[in-house]
Design an enzyme around this catalytic site. Structure first.
Site, short mmCIF file in Angstrom:
data_model
loop_
_atom_site.label_atom_id
_atom_site.label_comp_id
_atom_site.label_asym_id
_atom_site.label_seq_id
_atom_site.Cartn_x
_atom_site.Cartn_y
_atom_site.Cartn_z
N GLU A 67 5.12 0.52 9.95
CA GLU A 67 4.84 0.56 11.38
C GLU A 67 4.93 1.98 11.94
O GLU A 67 4.16 2.38 12.80
CB GLU A 67 5.80 -0.36 12.13
CG GLU A 67 5.66 -1.84 11.81
CD GLU A 67 6.42 -2.23 10.54
OE1 GLU A 67 7.08 -1.36 9.94
OE2 GLU A 67 6.33 -3.41 10.16
N PRO A 270 9.61 0.86 -5.86
CA PRO A 270 10.22 -0.31 -5.20
C PRO A 270 10.13 -0.20 -3.68
O PRO A 270 10.17 0.91 -3.12
CB PRO A 270 11.68 -0.26 -5.68
CG PRO A 270 11.90 1.17 -6.08
CD PRO A 270 10.59 1.67 -6.58
N ARG A 271 10.01 -1.34 -3.04
CA ARG A 271 9.91 -1.37 -1.58
C ARG A 271 11.11 -0.67 -0.94
O ARG A 271 10.98 0.04 0.05
CB ARG A 271 9.82 -2.82 -1.09
CG ARG A 271 9.75 -3.00 0.41
CD ARG A 271 8.47 -2.47 0.98
NE ARG A 271 8.31 -2.79 2.40
CZ ARG A 271 7.28 -2.40 3.12
NH1 ARG A 271 6.31 -1.68 2.57
NH2 ARG A 271 7.19 -2.73 4.40
N GLY A 312 7.56 8.19 1.71
CA GLY A 312 6.52 9.06 2.24
C GLY A 312 5.61 9.70 1.22
O GLY A 312 4.97 10.71 1.52
N GLU A 313 5.52 9.11 0.02
CA GLU A 313 4.69 9.71 -1.03
C GLU A 313 3.67 8.73 -1.62
O GLU A 313 2.99 9.05 -2.59
CB GLU A 313 5.57 10.27 -2.14
CG GLU A 313 6.50 11.37 -1.68
CD GLU A 313 7.35 11.97 -2.79
OE1 GLU A 313 7.86 13.09 -2.60
OE2 GLU A 313 7.50 11.33 -3.84
N ASN A 338 0.85 -4.02 2.56
CA ASN A 338 -0.39 -3.41 3.04
C ASN A 338 -1.35 -3.04 1.90
O ASN A 338 -1.04 -2.16 1.10
CB ASN A 338 0.00 -2.14 3.82
CG ASN A 338 -1.17 -1.45 4.45
OD1 ASN A 338 -2.30 -1.87 4.32
ND2 ASN A 338 -0.88 -0.36 5.15
N PRO A 339 -2.56 -3.67 1.85
CA PRO A 339 -3.56 -3.27 0.86
C PRO A 339 -4.54 -2.23 1.39
O PRO A 339 -5.44 -1.81 0.67
CB PRO A 339 -4.29 -4.59 0.59
CG PRO A 339 -4.31 -5.25 1.94
CD PRO A 339 -3.00 -4.86 2.61
N GLU A 341 -4.09 0.94 2.38
CA GLU A 341 -3.95 2.30 1.87
C GLU A 341 -4.63 2.48 0.52
O GLU A 341 -5.46 3.38 0.36
CB GLU A 341 -2.47 2.67 1.83
CG GLU A 341 -1.84 2.71 3.22
CD GLU A 341 -0.33 2.84 3.18
OE1 GLU A 341 0.26 2.61 2.09
OE2 GLU A 341 0.27 3.17 4.22
#
EC number: 2.4.99.12
Length: 440
Positions: A67, A270-271, A312-313, A338-339, A341
């Site tokens: 988000e 990992p998330r 962030g990568e 999210n698909p 990206e």
């Protein structure tokens, strides 16, 4: 219903005042467990750790990394007008993401807990003139206290899952009292818009999903070049935003894929980055040579699994990968991630069937043969083997995904246009404040 709803929300706000000592203890427990920032945990109690901007302030709230990334272009646009912004988030990962990336005039704080004294302290300190919440951040106390201060609230990229909708519907009077206080709801889809209307939101527009327009967070150029050089052209299978239980399935499929392509590299992201060492241990337990990104390691020639436990990568990792499995999609409790990206960056997308959080885009991807759906390790192996080794097949699927993502773009511009009428008066106030002489 209106009177009973007002009574319920007032009672709920009052109850949180009584619960304050218990909640403070909960924050302390979360701090011990490493779930709250060691030095900034008082922000969760509404205490500011930074000086407030002199200009009129807009409060932007985003729960987590996804988000936050999505709303950053909007934050940059507001800040460029001279209006101040306080960005709040919930997770430690989101705080790490924005560190050093915010423009002048934008401050980051952790969001206060939805307890009346903490929310009141935050509002008194920052004195926002407008609040913009992202997606599904609906907090009854916060919404009531904003309304009491006549601060308009916009929910942008608004999303309401069927499960959440059913929960709110159990309390119709309370839900109407909460949702009727939202000035404007900018929904991702017609289905989301309809749910917000039924719950009492007075003004709802279907805008689309701003995540289609958001820049994908990437590593610095130096890091990206170092990763690319160390991979040295090896085929890469990326498992992104995985959850416990999914890594075992991914590792099983990858082990089988190695028998067909010994040079294949698995990048496991990992998330929750804090799980990195555990995920690395899991991979090592499968007999795979493993390296950990968070300690500065790079995937050497003999590395088989590279655990990318950073924030962030992901954009950089998607660019390096031929195939990306999207985590959270093999667990019905998660609902997929999210698909957009990987689809927009030309990576072949693979996902499980549990994608309720993103059902519209996943359905569009499937309709255009732009996604491979898998249900277990065997199907995941088949998908990875085919997409890694068959260039034409992979390229056709990746190009189809690009077309689908492009078709859904434009929501950010529509969001900005909807919010501009509320921002414009603040721009005038900011300019007048700068022209006023200071004290003699």
């Amino acid at each position: 219903m209106k009177d009973s709803g007002e009574f319920l929300i007032r009672s709920y706000v009052g109850a949180t005042r009584v619960a304050r000592p218990l909640v403070r203890g909960l924050v302390h427990w979360r701090r011990i467990k490493g779930k709250e920032h060691e030095e900034r945990w008082r922000e969760r109690l509404g205490e500011a750790s930074l000086p407030t901007p002199a200009a009129p302030v807009v409060w932007v709230h985003a729960a987590s990394v996804g988000e936050t990334v999505a709303v950053m272009p909007l934050i940059y646009r507001i800040a460029a007008t001279g209006v101040g912004v306080v960005l709040t988030t919930v997770t430690l990962a989101s705080a790490t993401l924005v560190a050093g990336r915010l423009p002048r005039g934008v401050c980051h704080q952790f969001v206060p807990l939805d307890i009346a004294p903490y929310v009141d302290r935050f509002l008194a300190t920052w004195d926002p003139q407008l609040a913009i919440f992202v997606e599904s951040e609906i907090w009854p106390v916060t919404i009531a206290r904003l309304d009491a201060r006549n601060v308009p609230l916009v929910v942008c990229n608004a999303r309401m899952s069927p499960r959440s909708f059913a929960g709110w519907r159990r309390w119709p009077a309370l839900s109407h009292a909460v949702f009727s206080r939202i000035r404007h709801c900018l929904a991702q889809s017609d289905a989301d818009a309809d749910r917000f209307r039924q719950l009492g939101a007075p003004r709802v527009s279907t805008i689309g999903n701003i995540k289609f327009d958001a820049p994908v967070p990437e590593a610095s150029r130096t890091v990206a070049e170092a990763l690319s050089a160390s991979i040295d052209g090896r085929p890469v299978f990326l498992a992104a935003s995985t959850h416990p239980g999914e890594e075992d399935i991914v590792l099983d499929a990858f082990t089988r894929a190695l028998s067909r392509n010994a040079d294949l590299l698995l990048i496991l992201a990992p998330r929750h980055p804090a799980r990195g060492p555990d995920v690395a241990g899991l991979a090592s337990g499968h007999g795979l040579r493993t390296a950990l990104r968070s300690i500065g390691a790079l995937p050497e020639r003999g590395t088989q699994v590279y655990v990318a436990d950073t924030v962030g990568e992901l954009g950089t990792l998607y660019r390096l990968a031929r195939v990306a499995f999207i985590g959270g999609s093999l667990n019905p409790r998660i609902g997929g991630h999210n698909p957009i990206e990987p689809g927009g960056l030309g990576t072949a997308v693979v996902a499980g069937p549990n994608v309720g959080n993103w059902s519209e885009i996943y359905e569009a991807l499937k309709a255009e043969s732009a996604l491979t759906e898998v249900r277990d390790a065997t199907e995941l192996f088949d998908a990875v083997d085919r997409l890694v080794n068959l260039d034409n097949t992979r390229q056709r699927q990746a190009e189809a995904a690009r077309r689908v993502v492009a078709r859904f773009s434009g929501a950010l511009a529509r969001t900005q246009a909807a919010i501009d009428p509320l921002i414009d008066p603040l721009i005038v106030s900011a300019r007048l404040a700068r022209r006023m002489p200071g004290p003699a």
